[in-house]
Design an enzyme around this catalytic site. Structure first.
Site, PDB file in Angstrom:
ATOM      1  N   PRO A 217       0.721  -1.242   0.003  1.00 56.50           N
ATOM      2  CA  PRO A 217      -0.106  -0.091  -0.035  1.00 56.50           C
ATOM      3  C   PRO A 217       0.822   1.279  -0.087  1.00 56.50           C
ATOM      4  CG  PRO A 217      -0.093  -1.005   2.254  1.00 56.50           C
ATOM      5  CD  PRO A 217       0.645  -1.731   1.304  1.00 56.50           C
ATOM      6  N   PHE A 218       2.185   1.082   0.214  1.00 61.95           N
ATOM      7  CA  PHE A 218       3.121   2.326   0.363  1.00 61.95           C
ATOM      8  C   PHE A 218       4.204   2.297  -0.523  1.00 61.95           C
ATOM      9  CE2 PHE A 218       0.574   1.990   4.266  1.00 61.95           C
ATOM     10  CZ  PHE A 218       0.067   3.358   4.244  1.00 61.95           C
ATOM     11  N   GLU A 235       4.040  -0.307   5.277  1.00 60.01           N
ATOM     12  CA  GLU A 235       3.671   0.423   6.309  1.00 60.01           C
ATOM     13  C   GLU A 235       3.754   1.829   6.379  1.00 60.01           C
ATOM     14  OE1 GLU A 235       5.630   0.629  11.066  1.00 60.01           O
ATOM     15  OE2 GLU A 235       6.735  -0.444   9.259  1.00 60.01           O
ATOM     16  N   LYS A 251       4.476  -4.701  13.600  1.00 64.63           N
ATOM     17  CA  LYS A 251       5.605  -5.535  14.369  1.00 64.63           C
ATOM     18  C   LYS A 251       4.818  -7.101  14.239  1.00 64.63           C
ATOM     19  CE  LYS A 251       9.328  -4.349  15.506  1.00 64.63           C
ATOM     20  NZ  LYS A 251       9.263  -3.910  14.162  1.00 64.63           N
TER      21      LYS A 251
END
Length: 432
Positions: A217-218, A235, A251
């Site tokens: 997504p990034f 992230e 995490k």
């Protein structure tokens, strides 16, 4: 003044590919791609910034104050990156490990050309240009999208080296565990570098391959003259949306299986793994503390705790923490008060960063830093640079780093396996 023109594009995938080829003519390029992930805090499908009108490049000394002055003065879109070593501006820390890449600590620019994808629309937002110039660029990109791709031959001579060998890695993790058992810290993210020397790669093709197998997504393609970040990051570091700030630390990692029942089982095992949950909760506490420095009293909320999301390569455990800030709060101060991101440091944060610096063999630089943007209204959004290939084309140096969270119950062998799992996509892409 910015001029905006919207276009409807029939084949967005081909247009995106053509857009990135077209963008290579510029010295400054930042491309952010959501890969069609639709989250509560998604802002766009794709966003390109190119062609600097102004820029700022600096080392860590007084960097955030310089950025604040730049952002206050421009009141415009700014795109760029924050390297991990800006920790030295936030705290009394230093970075003295080997650096093969040579990225500046901070680099931002004010783009003349911004192109956004949202739904089926493509929005061209140009600074000090007229609609005719936008039309010309749109036609040039459209014409590129009609051309047939010619694949470059793979370099079969690629030989990836490790900065820390297996036995050395085990020894360094054991030293880290001794510090944890002694009570100096209770969690630290320990990272290692894989690298290639005297190697020339095609940055755009490498990014396209990495993005195709990861679809995060990034995702980010960044080019600043001769340095590149080719990122498949899953992230978000931090986002500001009006008076709300959001952080989404990761995490907890588990491999995926092509067999649906086994894959679901792996997901459930991660969801209920006490060690992975403990790692995540520790970092959630750290992020809550970081956000509280900027937030209105009592406004910090954990919206999601230890939720497992599935990506192409791995399952990830993600938490979402939000807070409310005053309308007059400076956006750069919010970043400074939370930097570096908790998921890539440890707890207590400053002690963990000191020990990380002692035990790691490489200066992190842009790895575990962030790429993103500020809007004219003072909002922002930054990812975490992980699962990324970094490249200096002048030095012919290619690097990617991976890490894992070390806690009291960590096994050096299992942490090493987790690092190899995270490194897999970058290895596959570089080795062809």
């Amino acid at each position: 003044m910015r001029t905006e023109v919207n276009f409807t594009v029939a084949d967005l995938t081909k247009f995106k590919e053509a857009l990135l080829k077209w963008a290579q003519q510029f010295y400054e390029v930042v491309w952010l791609d959501s890969n069609n992930h639709k989250g509560q805090y998604s802002s766009f499908d794709g966003l390109l910034a190119v062609d600097a009108l102004t820029s700022m490049v600096t080392d860590h000394h007084n960097a955030f104050e310089e950025l604040k002055t730049y952002q206050d003065g421009s009141k415009d879109w700014l795109f760029g990156y924050l390297s991990y070593d800006l920790k030295n501006d936030v705290e009394q820390l230093s970075s003295s490990n080997f650096d093969g890449l040579g990225f500046a600590d901070m680099h931002f620019f004010q783009p003349k050309r911004i192109i956004r994808f949202q739904g089926g629309q493509v929005n061209f937002c140009y600074l000090n240009m007229v609609a005719d110039e936008i039309e010309e660029d749109f036609k040039a990109i459209t014409n590129l999208s009609l051309l047939r791709d010619t694949a470059s031959p793979a370099d079969t001579s690629i030989h990836i080296k490790m900065r820390i060998f297996k036995d050395d890695y085990f020894e360094r993790v054991r030293q880290l565990l001794a510090r944890i058992h002694r009570g100096d810290i209770y969690e630290a993210n320990f990272c290692q570098e894989f690298y290639l020397e005297d190697t020339c790669i095609d940055p755009l093709l490498t990014f396209q391959k990495l993005n195709a197998i990861s679809k995060p997504p990034f995702a980010t393609f960044l080019k600043f003259k001769d340095v590149f970040a080719l990122s498949a990051s899953p992230e978000r570091y931090i986002k500001k949306q009006g008076t709300k700030i959001i952080s989404q630390p990761i995490k907890g990692t588990a491999k995926r299986s092509s067999e649906p029942k086994e894959d679901e089982q792996l997901k459930l095992l991660l969801e209920n793994d006490p060690k992975e949950r403990a790692e995540n909760v520790m970092i959630v506490d750290l992020v809550r503390n970081d956000l509280s420095k900027s937030a209105q009293k009592g406004s910090v909320v954990v919206e999601e705790l230890c939720k497992v999301y599935s990506f192409e390569q791995v399952h990830q455990m993600i938490s979402t923490i939000s807070a409310i800030v005053d309308t007059h709060k400076n956006p750069v101060d919010i970043i400074k008060e939370t930097f570096p991101m908790g998921s890539m440091t440890g707890a207590p944060k400053v002690s963990a960063m000191k020990i990380i610096e002692e035990l790691e063999a490489t200066k992190r630089g842009l790895y575990s830093g962030a790429v993103g943007y500020f809007t004219p209204e003072g909002d922002f959004d930054f990812n975490v640079i992980i699962r990324s290939i970094l490249y200096n084309s002048s030095k012919n140096y290619v690097s990617f780093s991976v890490g894992s969270a070390i806690t009291a119950k960590a096994s050096p062998e299992k942490e090493y396996e987790e690092c190899l799992l995270k490194a897999k996509a970058m290895r596959v892409v570089l080795e062809g």
